[in-house]
Motif scaffolding. Structure first.
Motif, mmCIF file in Angstrom:
data_model
loop_
_atom_site.group_PDB
_atom_site.id
_atom_site.type_symbol
_atom_site.label_atom_id
_atom_site.label_comp_id
_atom_site.label_asym_id
_atom_site.label_seq_id
_atom_site.Cartn_x
_atom_site.Cartn_y
_atom_site.Cartn_z
ATOM 1 N N SER A 139 3.592 -6.978 -3.001
ATOM 2 C CA SER A 139 2.697 -5.867 -2.694
ATOM 3 C C SER A 139 2.302 -5.152 -3.968
ATOM 4 O O SER A 139 3.058 -5.127 -4.945
ATOM 5 C CB SER A 139 3.369 -4.884 -1.729
ATOM 6 O OG SER A 139 4.606 -4.468 -2.250
ATOM 7 N N VAL A 140 1.107 -4.555 -3.935
ATOM 8 C CA VAL A 140 0.606 -3.854 -5.114
ATOM 9 C C VAL A 140 0.147 -2.457 -4.716
ATOM 10 O O VAL A 140 -0.472 -2.256 -3.676
ATOM 11 C CB VAL A 140 -0.535 -4.643 -5.787
ATOM 12 C CG1 VAL A 140 -1.746 -4.796 -4.871
ATOM 13 C CG2 VAL A 140 -0.936 -4.020 -7.120
ATOM 14 N N LYS A 272 -8.097 4.851 -1.871
ATOM 15 C CA LYS A 272 -8.561 5.424 -0.611
ATOM 16 C C LYS A 272 -8.343 4.441 0.540
ATOM 17 O O LYS A 272 -7.868 4.811 1.623
ATOM 18 C CB LYS A 272 -10.043 5.792 -0.717
ATOM 19 C CG LYS A 272 -10.607 6.443 0.540
ATOM 20 C CD LYS A 272 -12.077 6.786 0.369
ATOM 21 C CE LYS A 272 -12.635 7.401 1.660
ATOM 22 N NZ LYS A 272 -14.090 7.698 1.540
ATOM 23 N N MET A 273 -8.660 3.172 0.295
ATOM 24 C CA MET A 273 -8.460 2.144 1.322
ATOM 25 C C MET A 273 -6.979 2.003 1.669
ATOM 26 O O MET A 273 -6.599 1.881 2.837
ATOM 27 C CB MET A 273 -9.015 0.803 0.838
ATOM 28 C CG MET A 273 -10.523 0.754 0.720
ATOM 29 S SD MET A 273 -11.097 -0.787 -0.044
ATOM 30 C CE MET A 273 -10.530 -2.000 1.137
ATOM 31 N N ALA A 274 -6.126 2.011 0.639
ATOM 32 C CA ALA A 274 -4.686 1.853 0.868
ATOM 33 C C ALA A 274 -4.126 3.025 1.675
ATOM 34 O O ALA A 274 -3.304 2.843 2.578
ATOM 35 C CB ALA A 274 -3.963 1.724 -0.473
ATOM 36 N N SER A 288 0.607 4.443 -1.394
ATOM 37 C CA SER A 288 0.217 3.450 -0.396
ATOM 38 C C SER A 288 -0.075 2.118 -1.067
ATOM 39 O O SER A 288 -0.638 2.073 -2.164
ATOM 40 C CB SER A 288 -1.005 3.934 0.378
ATOM 41 O OG SER A 288 -0.709 5.130 1.076
ATOM 42 N N TRP A 289 0.282 1.043 -0.398
ATOM 43 C CA TRP A 289 0.196 -0.285 -1.020
ATOM 44 C C TRP A 289 -0.621 -1.256 -0.176
ATOM 45 O O TRP A 289 -0.926 -1.023 0.988
ATOM 46 C CB TRP A 289 1.604 -0.842 -1.218
ATOM 47 C CG TRP A 289 2.325 -1.184 0.053
ATOM 48 C CD1 TRP A 289 2.275 -2.358 0.764
ATOM 49 C CD2 TRP A 289 3.189 -0.317 0.811
ATOM 50 N NE1 TRP A 289 3.054 -2.283 1.878
ATOM 51 C CE2 TRP A 289 3.636 -1.054 1.933
ATOM 52 C CE3 TRP A 289 3.647 0.985 0.634
ATOM 53 C CZ2 TRP A 289 4.507 -0.515 2.884
ATOM 54 C CZ3 TRP A 289 4.519 1.518 1.569
ATOM 55 C CH2 TRP A 289 4.936 0.778 2.671
ATOM 56 N N PHE A 290 -0.944 -2.375 -0.809
ATOM 57 C CA PHE A 290 -1.530 -3.518 -0.116
ATOM 58 C C PHE A 290 -0.540 -4.669 -0.178
ATOM 59 O O PHE A 290 0.092 -4.897 -1.216
ATOM 60 C CB PHE A 290 -2.819 -3.992 -0.787
ATOM 61 C CG PHE A 290 -3.960 -3.021 -0.726
ATOM 62 C CD1 PHE A 290 -4.487 -2.593 0.482
ATOM 63 C CD2 PHE A 290 -4.534 -2.550 -1.903
ATOM 64 C CE1 PHE A 290 -5.548 -1.701 0.517
ATOM 65 C CE2 PHE A 290 -5.603 -1.666 -1.875
ATOM 66 C CZ PHE A 290 -6.108 -1.232 -0.661
ATOM 67 N N ASP A 291 -0.438 -5.408 0.908
ATOM 68 C CA ASP A 291 0.257 -6.687 0.884
ATOM 69 C C ASP A 291 -0.667 -7.688 0.185
ATOM 70 O O ASP A 291 -1.879 -7.677 0.401
ATOM 71 C CB ASP A 291 0.543 -7.133 2.320
ATOM 72 C CG ASP A 291 1.418 -8.374 2.365
ATOM 73 O OD1 ASP A 291 0.928 -9.448 1.975
ATOM 74 O OD2 ASP A 291 2.585 -8.266 2.788
ATOM 75 N N LEU A 292 -0.106 -8.539 -0.650
ATOM 76 C CA LEU A 292 -0.947 -9.471 -1.403
ATOM 77 C C LEU A 292 -1.429 -10.652 -0.566
ATOM 78 O O LEU A 292 -2.165 -11.514 -1.077
ATOM 79 C CB LEU A 292 -0.212 -9.965 -2.651
ATOM 80 C CG LEU A 292 -0.128 -8.924 -3.770
ATOM 81 C CD1 LEU A 292 0.668 -9.464 -4.946
ATOM 82 C CD2 LEU A 292 -1.516 -8.505 -4.232
ATOM 83 N N GLU A 294 -2.997 -9.919 2.374
ATOM 84 C CA GLU A 294 -4.106 -9.387 3.158
ATOM 85 C C GLU A 294 -5.355 -9.268 2.298
ATOM 86 O O GLU A 294 -5.286 -9.215 1.060
ATOM 87 C CB GLU A 294 -3.727 -8.033 3.768
ATOM 88 C CG GLU A 294 -3.382 -6.954 2.778
ATOM 89 C CD GLU A 294 -2.722 -5.746 3.443
ATOM 90 O OE1 GLU A 294 -2.453 -5.808 4.666
ATOM 91 O OE2 GLU A 294 -2.469 -4.753 2.750
ATOM 92 N N GLU A 295 -6.500 -9.210 2.953
ATOM 93 C CA GLU A 295 -7.781 -9.275 2.236
ATOM 94 C C GLU A 295 -7.919 -8.159 1.206
ATOM 95 O O GLU A 295 -8.321 -8.398 0.063
ATOM 96 C CB GLU A 295 -8.943 -9.194 3.230
ATOM 97 C CG GLU A 295 -10.307 -9.315 2.560
ATOM 98 C CD GLU A 295 -11.446 -9.260 3.553
ATOM 99 O OE1 GLU A 295 -12.617 -9.365 3.114
ATOM 100 O OE2 GLU A 295 -11.188 -9.115 4.764
ATOM 101 N N GLU A 296 -7.563 -6.926 1.584
ATOM 102 C CA GLU A 296 -7.704 -5.811 0.647
ATOM 103 C C GLU A 296 -6.806 -5.994 -0.575
ATOM 104 O O GLU A 296 -7.185 -5.648 -1.698
ATOM 105 C CB GLU A 296 -7.345 -4.489 1.334
ATOM 106 C CG GLU A 296 -8.223 -4.139 2.512
ATOM 107 C CD GLU A 296 -7.607 -4.579 3.826
ATOM 108 O OE1 GLU A 296 -7.858 -3.910 4.846
ATOM 109 O OE2 GLU A 296 -6.859 -5.595 3.824
ATOM 110 N N GLY A 297 -5.612 -6.525 -0.360
ATOM 111 C CA GLY A 297 -4.697 -6.766 -1.466
ATOM 112 C C GLY A 297 -5.202 -7.834 -2.411
ATOM 113 O O GLY A 297 -5.091 -7.701 -3.641
#
Length: 487
Positions: A139-140, A272-274, A288-292, A294-297
């Motif tokens: 995640s990032v 903002k998206m995260a 807040s993070w993104f899973d790598l 998922e598309e946003e990540g």
């Protein structure tokens, strides 16, 4: 026996999260444990924190335990932080403000956190503290990277007698003035080219495509805040194989800047998206993070790497211009990011290592750790210390905010310090005065197990923005740090 008295600082120090639980815990313990030793009270509080469910039926301690139990999550609810965060090592704790420590405690409680470390130059920022290192699982965190994605150092070492900086000061001053632009939002009328401008990422992510024109106009610029380009004296005490320079004294060109408006807009857009995707408690709201997977990540990872490549190109454009004017190719070039995330191995598994204001310091990896406009910078070689997640500080670190520096430092004091150190300053404001920074020697002494010094850089002609500090702005600068407007 004196009555028991606890402070919020003491509770936070043992891991209690910000929020109502601190005041409730203080109130309960001071009433129910009022004639007991503080050590007993703190031990009890640690036990509750470790296993709150065990104390739910306790007539005395249940009010504390109930507030520590994670809430059941339903769609749209906040994601609860872990009660006990992952361990993180602190280097140079005596130089680090409590607010930075508390931010690191919050980051350590993220469900995706694996390990952390805090560097001796650390101070508070948005989300992860500046000087914070955090390893996460697949995640990032956009604000774990920072606003100025890929902010970096770059040093060119030339076989030129550094006495020329004094003998031909006007010449070298002119070269700094002509080689780059400083200032938030500044753009060139005549643009430079680098292959990074042809990156397919611009076409693959619509939002990033809209930043391509601005990126082209800002390529080779330096921004504002603590960004600089400067000439100075490089001293190499003995030959080091990683650096490859013979012992001696050289002329150096050192620059510090990042990805300008491109990186700042990417950071704010994806943060903002995260935040919309993963809601976190107040003390961790900017983590807040993104899973790598998922598309946003995936998109953020691509955009972050583009911004990092762009930041590198910014430096290379500047250094190439000046090298051409000097009529010399550098004998050596040392450079490193310090606002970025990398895929690395930690304890046998792949993790994402966020270094927000921290220098990569893997075994034999070279880097630059600057001091201030008058204090020396250190050319270092990493020692690969796992306890620091292969990291070191990214500079001396601020000891006072920009606003505090402007209020407490005078122009005369700055002028006297510049004269004392033999430094010519072009631009640069009181918010960047040397007194606003920690002592670089203290910081370096606190990380002797993290890096080895292989050379020193002494600033002599320093170019900075120098625009008046106007406080916060729409692109959310790091608290007291680098960014003004697009930086």
């Amino acid at each position: 026996m004196a009555k028991l008295h606890l402070t919020g600082k003491e509770l936070r120090a043992i891991g209690y999260p910000e929020g109502p639980v601190i005041s409730v815990a203080m109130n309960v313990m001071e009433k129910q444990y009022k004639h007991r030793r503080k050590e007993e009270a703190l031990t009890a509080l640690k036990n509750i924190l470790a296993e709150p469910a065990m104390f739910i039926e306790d007539e005395t301690l249940s009010p504390i335990a109930k507030l520590l139990l994670p809430k059941e999550k339903t769609a749209g609810d906040e994601i609860a932080l872990l009660n006990n965060g992952v361990h993180f090592n602190v280097f140079g704790a005596e130089y680090i403000e409590e607010s930075a420590l508390q931010q690191m405690h919050a980051a350590a409680k993220l469900p995706v956190s694996i390990a952390g470390a805090l560097m001796p130059d650390a101070h508070s920022g948005y989300g992860l503290p500046i000087g914070g290192v955090l390893a996460t699982e697949n995640s990032v965190i956009p604000y774990g990277v920072g606003v100025d994605i890929g902010c970096r150092m770059c040093l060119s070492v030339f076989d030129i007698n550094p006495k020329e900086l004094t003998n031909r000061e006007a010449y070298f001053t002119r070269e700094l003035n002509e080689a780059t632009l400083f200032g938030a939002g500044k753009e060139f009328s005549k643009t430079s080219y680098d292959e990074v401008l042809d990156s397919p990422v611009f076409n693959e992510i619509p939002f990033v495509k809209g930043l391509q024109s601005k990126a082209e106009k800002q390529l080779g610029s330096s921004g504002s805040g603590n960004h600089f380009v400067e000439f100075g004296i490089v001293e190499i005490p003995h030959k080091d194989e990683a650096l490859g320079l013979e012992a001696g004294v050289y002329l150096g060109l050192l620059s510090h800047s990042g990805s300008r408006g491109l990186g700042a807009n990417i950071a704010n857009h994806f943060t903002k998206m995260a935040k919309e995707k993963r809601k976190l408690p107040k003390e961790a709201v900017n983590l807040s993070w993104f899973d790598l997977n998922e598309e946003e990540g995936i998109q953020y990872w691509m955009a972050m790497n583009l911004a990092g490549d762009y930041a590198s190109a910014n430096h290379h454009v500047i250094h190439t211009k000046i090298a051409k004017q000097l009529g010399r190719q550098p004998l050596a070039m040392v450079e490193n990011h310090h606002n970025f995330a990398w895929k690395e191995r930690y304890e046998g598994k792949e993790v994402i290592v966020h270094r927000k204001g921290a220098t990569p310091a893997g075994k034999d990896v070279l880097g630059i750790i600057p001091g201030s406009m008058t204090a020396p910078g250190f050319i270092v070689k990493g020692l690969g210390e796992a306890a620091a997640i292969n990291s070191a500080s990214h500079g001396a670190g601020r000891r006072m905010s920009r606003t505090a520096a402007i209020k407490s430092i005078t122009q005369n004091a700055l002028k006297e310090e510049l004269q004392k150190q033999g430094v010519k300053l072009i631009g640069g404001g009181l918010d960047e005065a040397p007194f606003a920074y920690k002592n670089i020697y203290d910081v370096m002494n606190a990380q002797q197990n993290l890096v080895q010094t292989v050379g020193l850089f002494y600033p002599k002609i320093v170019k900075m923005d120098g625009a008046p500090h106007k406080g916060k702005n729409k692109l959310q600068p790091e608290k007291g740090d680098t960014y003004v407007e697009g930086e």
